[in-house]
Design an enzyme around this catalytic site. Structure first.
Site, PDB file in Angstrom:
ATOM      1  N   SER A 190      38.689 -23.499  -1.961  1.00  0.00           N
ATOM      2  CA  SER A 190      39.029 -22.764  -0.748  1.00  0.00           C
ATOM      3  C   SER A 190      40.196 -21.834  -1.043  1.00  0.00           C
ATOM      4  O   SER A 190      41.181 -22.236  -1.662  1.00  0.00           O
ATOM      5  CB  SER A 190      39.370 -23.729   0.392  1.00  0.00           C
ATOM      6  OG  SER A 190      40.436 -24.586   0.031  1.00  0.00           O
TER       7      SER A 190
ATOM      8  N   GLY B 207      41.726 -19.502   1.373  1.00  0.00           N
ATOM      9  CA  GLY B 207      42.344 -18.905   2.546  1.00  0.00           C
ATOM     10  C   GLY B 207      41.625 -17.644   2.973  1.00  0.00           C
ATOM     11  O   GLY B 207      40.395 -17.615   3.111  1.00  0.00           O
ATOM     12  N   ALA B 208      42.379 -16.556   3.148  1.00  0.00           N
ATOM     13  CA  ALA B 208      41.789 -15.299   3.595  1.00  0.00           C
ATOM     14  C   ALA B 208      40.813 -14.717   2.582  1.00  0.00           C
ATOM     15  O   ALA B 208      39.999 -13.842   2.929  1.00  0.00           O
ATOM     16  CB  ALA B 208      42.894 -14.288   3.889  1.00  0.00           C
TER      17      ALA B 208
ATOM     18  N   GLY C  14      38.425 -16.406   1.289  1.00  0.00           N
ATOM     19  CA  GLY C  14      37.156 -17.100   1.416  1.00  0.00           C
ATOM     20  C   GLY C  14      37.072 -18.347   0.576  1.00  0.00           C
ATOM     21  O   GLY C  14      37.983 -19.185   0.583  1.00  0.00           O
TER      22      GLY C  14
ATOM     23  N   GLY D  77      40.719 -25.808   5.833  1.00  0.00           N
ATOM     24  CA  GLY D  77      40.034 -26.266   4.627  1.00  0.00           C
ATOM     25  C   GLY D  77      39.224 -27.525   4.866  1.00  0.00           C
ATOM     26  O   GLY D  77      38.169 -27.721   4.247  1.00  0.00           O
ATOM     27  N   ASP D  78      39.699 -28.370   5.769  1.00  0.00           N
ATOM     28  CA  ASP D  78      38.955 -29.587   6.113  1.00  0.00           C
ATOM     29  C   ASP D  78      37.676 -29.240   6.868  1.00  0.00           C
ATOM     30  O   ASP D  78      36.620 -29.849   6.653  1.00  0.00           O
ATOM     31  CB  ASP D  78      39.832 -30.518   6.953  1.00  0.00           C
ATOM     32  CG  ASP D  78      41.170 -30.802   6.290  1.00  0.00           C
ATOM     33  OD1 ASP D  78      41.202 -30.916   5.054  1.00  0.00           O
ATOM     34  OD2 ASP D  78      42.185 -30.889   7.008  1.00  0.00           O
TER      35      ASP D  78
END
Length: 316
Positions: free
Chosen positions: A224, A226-227, A229, A255-256
């Site tokens: 993961s 963040g921004a 993707g 992320g979960d």
């Protein structure tokens, strides 16, 4: 229990208080614009996201002291099927401060040690819930004093029982778990860089680091970013995707939610990655650590690339 239950395990759960402010200024008195209390911990959040989307799940957690009682009460109030293991130490509390532009400041307590007997009780409780389980998801930080190899031992234990294991942790605990050959790991960018001991600054760096962890034992790597993707690296190849969020509210638990959506969609290939990205983006658009419901999820914003631009730099 229904078939295909996803069991989550959170050794170090928390009470998560999220406070929204107009601006965070160090050393001043600040009036909150809103506050919310949620049950927290990576595995807890995965179960909350699954349940919100009618995917069968059981959350196994440790619970100690009055805060542990409140954690159990909140989970039960949310209707989450629960396997709570009473422990001597107090359940920790975390504080998240969110500013209007989406900047998040987190204060996380470390938690308290677990005895060998308590860890054995946790493993027994997971086994008791595994009759119809398709996955066991071991998540979150390792409490102080608990061996860093705990997730590795549990991975071996649960895999031997015939269930796929996903691991979402960091640092030495992640490296140890990789050696136990989990079916899936979900590091973020910082955790991935720490695991391979070098910066991860481009999509190509992510893929190279993920392949290194696969060589060490991990089956599939869902990174993961963040921004930026997420990047999926599996036996079948590499897939990347993004899901832009116009108005970010909170990244806590995103992320979960990504992991929950990926598992719910079968944990393989572009369709599962797209579903995970849609769930993760929906979580970013919600306040505090709320998990998205079906009406929150927009699959039309997801972009998937099966021929990734490995040279693309990640957002700093």
């Amino acid at each position: 229990m229904n078939q295909h239950v996803i069991v989550t395990l959170t050794l170090n759960p928390s009470l998560d208080r999220t406070i929204e402010v107009d601006r965070l200024v160090h050393g001043t008195v600040i009036r909150a614009t809103s506050a919310r209390l949620d049950p927290g911990g990576k595995g807890v959040n995965v179960s909350r996201a699954l349940l919100a989307n009618d995917v069968p799940t059981v959350a196994v957690v440790t619970a100690g002291g009055a805060d542990g009682d409140q954690l159990v009460h909140l989970l039960e109030a949310d209707g989450i099927p629960l396997g709570a293991v009473r422990v001597a130490g107090r359940t920790r509390s975390n504080i998240t401060v969110v500013e209007p532009d989406g900047v998040v400041t987190k204060l996380n307590e470390p938690g308290e040690p677990l005895s060998r007997e308590e860890l054995d009780a946790v493993a027994d409780r997971v086994l008791a819930e595994m009759g119809s389980a398709s996955w066991v998801v071991t998540c979150g930080s390792v409490p102080p004093g608990v061996p860093t190899g705990i997730y590795a031992r549990m991975c071996e234990f649960f895999t031997a029982a015939g269930v796929r294991v996903a691991v979402d942790t960091s640092g030495p605990a992640l490296l140890a778990a990789v050696e136990a050959r989990p079916f899936l790991i979900k590091p973020n960018r910082e955790e991935l860089a720490e695991a391979v001991g070098r910066p991860v600054d481009s999509v190509g760096d992510v893929v190279e680091a993920a392949e290194e962890l696969r060589d060490r034992g991990a089956g599939t790597v869902l990174a993961s970013l963040g921004a930026d993707g997420a990047v999926l690296v599996e036996e079948e190849g590499v897939t990347i995707g993004e899901a832009p969020v116009a108005v970010p509210r909170s990244t806590v638990g995103a992320g979960d939610a990504l992991l929950a959506g990926f598992l719910a969609a079968g944990a393989r290939g572009a369709p599962a990655l797209a579903e995970g990205l849609a769930w993760g983006a929906a979580a970013v658009g919600l306040p505090a650590s709320r998990m998205p419901r079906p009406e929150d999820i927009r699959r039309d914003i997801v972009r998937i690339h099966t021929r990734p631009d490995l040279g693309r730099s990640l957002i700093a």
